[in-house]
Enzyme design. Sequence first.
Site, PDB file in Angstrom:
ATOM      1  N   GLU A 240      -4.758  -7.161   3.672  1.00 54.53           N
ATOM      2  CA  GLU A 240      -6.111  -7.558   4.060  1.00 54.53           C
ATOM      3  C   GLU A 240      -6.803  -8.279   2.912  1.00 54.53           C
ATOM      4  O   GLU A 240      -7.180  -7.649   1.907  1.00 54.53           O
ATOM      5  CB  GLU A 240      -6.933  -6.336   4.482  1.00 54.53           C
ATOM      6  CG  GLU A 240      -8.335  -6.711   4.942  1.00 54.53           C
ATOM      7  CD  GLU A 240      -9.219  -5.510   5.226  1.00 54.53           C
ATOM      8  OE1 GLU A 240     -10.444  -5.706   5.365  1.00 54.53           O
ATOM      9  OE2 GLU A 240      -8.693  -4.389   5.298  1.00 54.53           O
TER      10      GLU A 240
ATOM     11  N   HIS B 199     -15.709 -12.654   3.510  1.00 53.89           N
ATOM     12  CA  HIS B 199     -14.476 -12.656   4.300  1.00 53.89           C
ATOM     13  C   HIS B 199     -14.071 -14.067   4.708  1.00 53.89           C
ATOM     14  O   HIS B 199     -12.881 -14.391   4.765  1.00 53.89           O
ATOM     15  CB  HIS B 199     -14.647 -11.758   5.535  1.00 53.89           C
ATOM     16  CG  HIS B 199     -14.494 -10.298   5.218  1.00 53.89           C
ATOM     17  ND1 HIS B 199     -15.482  -9.564   4.604  1.00 53.89           N
ATOM     18  CD2 HIS B 199     -13.455  -9.444   5.414  1.00 53.89           C
ATOM     19  CE1 HIS B 199     -15.064  -8.320   4.436  1.00 53.89           C
ATOM     20  NE2 HIS B 199     -13.843  -8.223   4.914  1.00 53.89           N
TER      21      HIS B 199
ATOM     22  N   ASP C  27       1.816  10.031   1.818  1.00 53.13           N
ATOM     23  CA  ASP C  27       2.070  10.033   3.259  1.00 53.13           C
ATOM     24  C   ASP C  27       0.923   9.297   3.928  1.00 53.13           C
ATOM     25  O   ASP C  27      -0.174   9.833   4.084  1.00 53.13           O
ATOM     26  CB  ASP C  27       2.171  11.475   3.762  1.00 53.13           C
ATOM     27  CG  ASP C  27       2.605  11.557   5.223  1.00 53.13           C
ATOM     28  OD1 ASP C  27       2.449  10.556   5.941  1.00 53.13           O
ATOM     29  OD2 ASP C  27       3.100  12.627   5.633  1.00 53.13           O
TER      30      ASP C  27
ATOM     31  N   LYS D   9      -2.752  15.628   9.917  1.00 52.09           N
ATOM     32  CA  LYS D   9      -2.697  14.215  10.297  1.00 52.09           C
ATOM     33  C   LYS D   9      -3.659  13.861  11.438  1.00 52.09           C
ATOM     34  O   LYS D   9      -3.360  13.008  12.280  1.00 52.09           O
ATOM     35  CB  LYS D   9      -1.264  13.804  10.656  1.00 52.09           C
ATOM     36  CG  LYS D   9      -0.323  13.817   9.452  1.00 52.09           C
ATOM     37  CD  LYS D   9       1.067  13.345   9.828  1.00 52.09           C
ATOM     38  CE  LYS D   9       1.945  13.164   8.599  1.00 52.09           C
ATOM     39  NZ  LYS D   9       2.241  14.424   7.903  1.00 52.09           N
TER      40      LYS D   9
END
Length: 423
Positions: A119, A415, A324, A250
């Site tokens: 990104e 951006h 993770d 998670k």
Amino acid sequence: MSTHSHQARNYLASLLETKSLDEFSQQLACNSENLPPKVRTSRRFTISSVEQQWQLLQVSPETQANLLDEQTRSHLASYHHHIENFIGTVKLPVGLAGPLRVNGLFAQGDYYIPLATTEAALVASYSRGAQLISEAGGCSAMVLNEGVNRTPGFAFANLPEVGIFLAWVVNQQDEFKRCAEATTRYGQLKEMRMAVEGNHVYLDFQFTTGDAAGQNMVTIATEAICNYIRDFAPVKPQYAFVEANLSGDKKASVQSFISVRGKKVTAEITLPSELVRKRLHATPEQMVNYWRMSALGGVLSGTIGIQGHYANGLAALYLACGQDVACIAESAVGVTRFELTETGGLYAAVTLPNLMVGTVGGGTGLPSQQACLEILGLAGTGKARAFAEVCASLVLAGELSIIGALASGEFTRAHQRLARCAK
């Protein structure tokens, strides 16, 4: 998860322009004929076994070479304990943000932060926030609590059996601790909580896991406890599971938000008004006004916690440092708070209750990921708490930068300039 009837009607009309309902029904029907060859499961692999996996794929040699280059071939042994059915590696660009000065209980010093992302504008934004923090003397950061839980579930015939089971369980904590800690050198069982739903019992075991993130560690330890329960409980459960989805593993959960999962960390800084104006091109009052409106927006949308974009920086850091990445679902939860000080400056703080991070185990030993931890000076044992404080400090840098951009009206322009967005 409902859909408005007019949206469903319009979607159906667009589909029927290409095929009939009968044709779509045939297309969606199950068909197990002429299946292609199965992927052969392999946990320890050689160049020969990797090539066999590639034979399943009808791709060009160039495509294969992009995933299985010479460097990947030379590091083959490094991946044995991290993946199955190996075919290669994916390369992500890594950028450097900083310096970020952290004045923590465990993290002390100036850090250059490696961030892996695709990104554009992300690294630049976090670097701007990090430099602002450093110029103000650094942020304060503190690990407040830590613990990783696993929550087995047990089903009984009725409530009387549940009562007998719980009366036995409350006197077994020493045995549970012995069973669990016999499976690990680093994990320690610290607490146990109980929850009852009808004839179901959930036991919530909370562990400390040393410098590892520890999900596998606590699973193995909890399985040992479950085996002890099956052998010695006065009433046997009809069935049981080592994880019954009460842990918040998670996923974002209110339970983890109000307690801890992984490491709970907070970081804060007070910025002079002149520095905010100079580096973020916004006033502290504009920043606080934006924070107030965005906090209410978060309430109206039902988010867990109030924050801008924790996931951006954490995902990039997790990728770079072998964490993770799926744990972003729980780690990227927390509270950002901005206030005006009595002198017109800006007080900013972030609190993250669910940072699942480690500096040993998992992906931290892979070549590239270990290199990124070494850049931070946080590879190996004794560094996990410092790493967690750096994570929180990075998040604070990102919140300052993005809210500054939104408050000053620079968010879209940045951006457009850095990501070269199509008009």
